[in-house]
Write a protein that holds these residues in place. Structure first.
Motif, PDB file in Angstrom:
ATOM      1  N   MET A 105       0.889  -1.282   0.060  1.00  0.00           N
ATOM      2  CA  MET A 105      -0.075   0.064  -0.129  1.00  0.00           C
ATOM      3  C   MET A 105       0.759   1.176  -0.103  1.00  0.00           C
ATOM      4  O   MET A 105       2.133   1.225   0.403  1.00  0.00           O
ATOM      5  CB  MET A 105      -0.915   0.057   1.295  1.00  0.00           C
ATOM      6  N   ALA A 106       0.357   2.139  -0.672  1.00  0.00           N
ATOM      7  CA  ALA A 106       1.320   3.541  -0.665  1.00  0.00           C
ATOM      8  C   ALA A 106       1.202   4.126   0.807  1.00  0.00           C
ATOM      9  O   ALA A 106       2.098   4.934   1.010  1.00  0.00           O
ATOM     10  CB  ALA A 106       0.578   4.291  -1.805  1.00  0.00           C
ATOM     11  N   LEU A 107       0.187   3.997   1.638  1.00  0.00           N
ATOM     12  CA  LEU A 107       0.190   4.688   2.829  1.00  0.00           C
ATOM     13  C   LEU A 107      -0.574   3.528   3.904  1.00  0.00           C
ATOM     14  O   LEU A 107      -1.305   3.034   3.407  1.00  0.00           O
ATOM     15  CB  LEU A 107      -0.522   5.859   2.783  1.00  0.00           C
ATOM     16  N   ASP A 108       0.389   2.966   4.768  1.00  0.00           N
ATOM     17  CA  ASP A 108      -0.075   2.058   5.829  1.00  0.00           C
ATOM     18  C   ASP A 108      -0.003   2.632   7.156  1.00  0.00           C
ATOM     19  O   ASP A 108       1.014   2.845   7.723  1.00  0.00           O
ATOM     20  CB  ASP A 108       0.679   0.806   5.673  1.00  0.00           C
ATOM     21  N   GLU A 109      -1.145   3.240   7.597  1.00  0.00           N
ATOM     22  CA  GLU A 109      -1.013   3.819   8.911  1.00  0.00           C
ATOM     23  C   GLU A 109      -0.931   3.128  10.178  1.00  0.00           C
ATOM     24  O   GLU A 109      -0.454   3.439  11.059  1.00  0.00           O
ATOM     25  CB  GLU A 109      -2.571   4.640   9.306  1.00  0.00           C
TER      26      GLU A 109
ATOM     27  N   ARG B 183       5.806   4.289   6.923  1.00  0.00           N
ATOM     28  CA  ARG B 183       4.359   4.448   6.758  1.00  0.00           C
ATOM     29  C   ARG B 183       3.989   4.817   5.237  1.00  0.00           C
ATOM     30  O   ARG B 183       3.292   4.314   4.738  1.00  0.00           O
ATOM     31  CB  ARG B 183       4.026   5.528   7.685  1.00  0.00           C
ATOM     32  N   TYR B 184       4.768   5.581   4.626  1.00  0.00           N
ATOM     33  CA  TYR B 184       4.464   6.085   3.240  1.00  0.00           C
ATOM     34  C   TYR B 184       5.559   5.360   2.410  1.00  0.00           C
ATOM     35  O   TYR B 184       6.978   5.346   2.565  1.00  0.00           O
ATOM     36  CB  TYR B 184       4.744   7.580   2.996  1.00  0.00           C
ATOM     37  N   LEU B 185       5.144   4.594   1.340  1.00  0.00           N
ATOM     38  CA  LEU B 185       5.794   3.711   0.617  1.00  0.00           C
ATOM     39  C   LEU B 185       6.847   4.455  -0.120  1.00  0.00           C
ATOM     40  O   LEU B 185       7.911   4.114  -0.349  1.00  0.00           O
ATOM     41  CB  LEU B 185       5.035   2.825  -0.265  1.00  0.00           C
ATOM     42  N   ALA B 186       6.542   5.651  -0.584  1.00  0.00           N
ATOM     43  CA  ALA B 186       7.603   6.432  -1.471  1.00  0.00           C
ATOM     44  C   ALA B 186       8.783   6.960  -0.580  1.00  0.00           C
ATOM     45  O   ALA B 186       9.847   6.842  -1.144  1.00  0.00           O
ATOM     46  CB  ALA B 186       6.809   7.515  -2.355  1.00  0.00           C
ATOM     47  N   ALA B 187       8.456   7.626   0.497  1.00  0.00           N
ATOM     48  CA  ALA B 187       9.190   8.083   1.425  1.00  0.00           C
ATOM     49  C   ALA B 187      10.222   7.036   1.852  1.00  0.00           C
ATOM     50  O   ALA B 187      11.589   7.055   1.719  1.00  0.00           O
ATOM     51  CB  ALA B 187       8.614   8.830   2.739  1.00  0.00           C
ATOM     52  N   TRP B 188       9.744   5.795   2.380  1.00  0.00           N
ATOM     53  CA  TRP B 188      10.666   4.689   2.686  1.00  0.00           C
ATOM     54  C   TRP B 188      11.408   4.094   1.433  1.00  0.00           C
ATOM     55  O   TRP B 188      12.665   3.977   1.821  1.00  0.00           O
ATOM     56  CB  TRP B 188       9.754   3.283   3.048  1.00  0.00           C
ATOM     57  N   PHE B 189      10.848   4.148   0.160  1.00  0.00           N
ATOM     58  CA  PHE B 189      11.832   3.679  -0.675  1.00  0.00           C
ATOM     59  C   PHE B 189      13.005   4.703  -1.095  1.00  0.00           C
ATOM     60  O   PHE B 189      14.024   4.372  -1.261  1.00  0.00           O
ATOM     61  CB  PHE B 189      10.782   3.584  -2.104  1.00  0.00           C
TER      62      PHE B 189
END
Length: 143
Positions: free
Chosen positions: A1-5, A12-18
């Motif tokens: 998921m792009a955002l997993d609370e 939590r944020y897929l793009a930021a983690w990536f």
């Protein structure tokens, strides 16, 4: 998921983690599913894809590459990693025996797009590399 609370803040944020893991070989390698059995040659291709994906997810749209550049970067990898032992030449309606530029042309025709763009020689349609775009990303045409 792009955002997993339900995940911790740092993932939590897929793009930021990536963005945090993509530039470090160890963290990128650790994020890859072990079932893929990634050796050095595969990891080099994954690194190219990760760097391209990083640019494609840049916050500012003008810093993202256009689709023709992405195709030029990915096309050689598609050819390199095309399954040799797969009896079926088609997966999900995609005929992998057809070169990528012909597939794109077919999709454009199916969608009624303007075909004035010649994908076989798309150098003129590829804009200059956006500011901050890594030099380590190379395409089949050397751009």
């Amino acid at each position: 998921m792009a955002l997993d609370e339900d995940r911790p803040e740092e993932s939590r944020y897929l793009a930021a983690w990536f963005w945090r893991i993509k530039s470090n070989k160890e963290t990128l390698r650790a994020a890859i599913d072990l079932a893929l059995d990634v050796k050095d040659e595969k990891f080099k291709s994954i690194s190219v894809i990760a760097e391209l994906a990083g640019h494609c997810t840049a916050r500012e749209p003008n810093q993202r590459p256009d689709m023709s550049h992405a195709v030029n970067v990915l096309a050689p990898l598609v050819e390199k990693w095309k399954s040799l032992d797969d009896d079926t030449e088609e997966y999900c309606g995609i005929d992998y025996s057809v070169p990528l530029n012909q597939m794109v042309k077919g999709w454009q025709e199916a969608e009624g797009k303007d075909l004035s763009l010649d994908l076989a020689d798309s150098k003129s349609s590829i804009p200059a590399r956006p500011t901050g775009f890594a030099d380590s990303i190379t395409s089949a045409d050397g751009r």
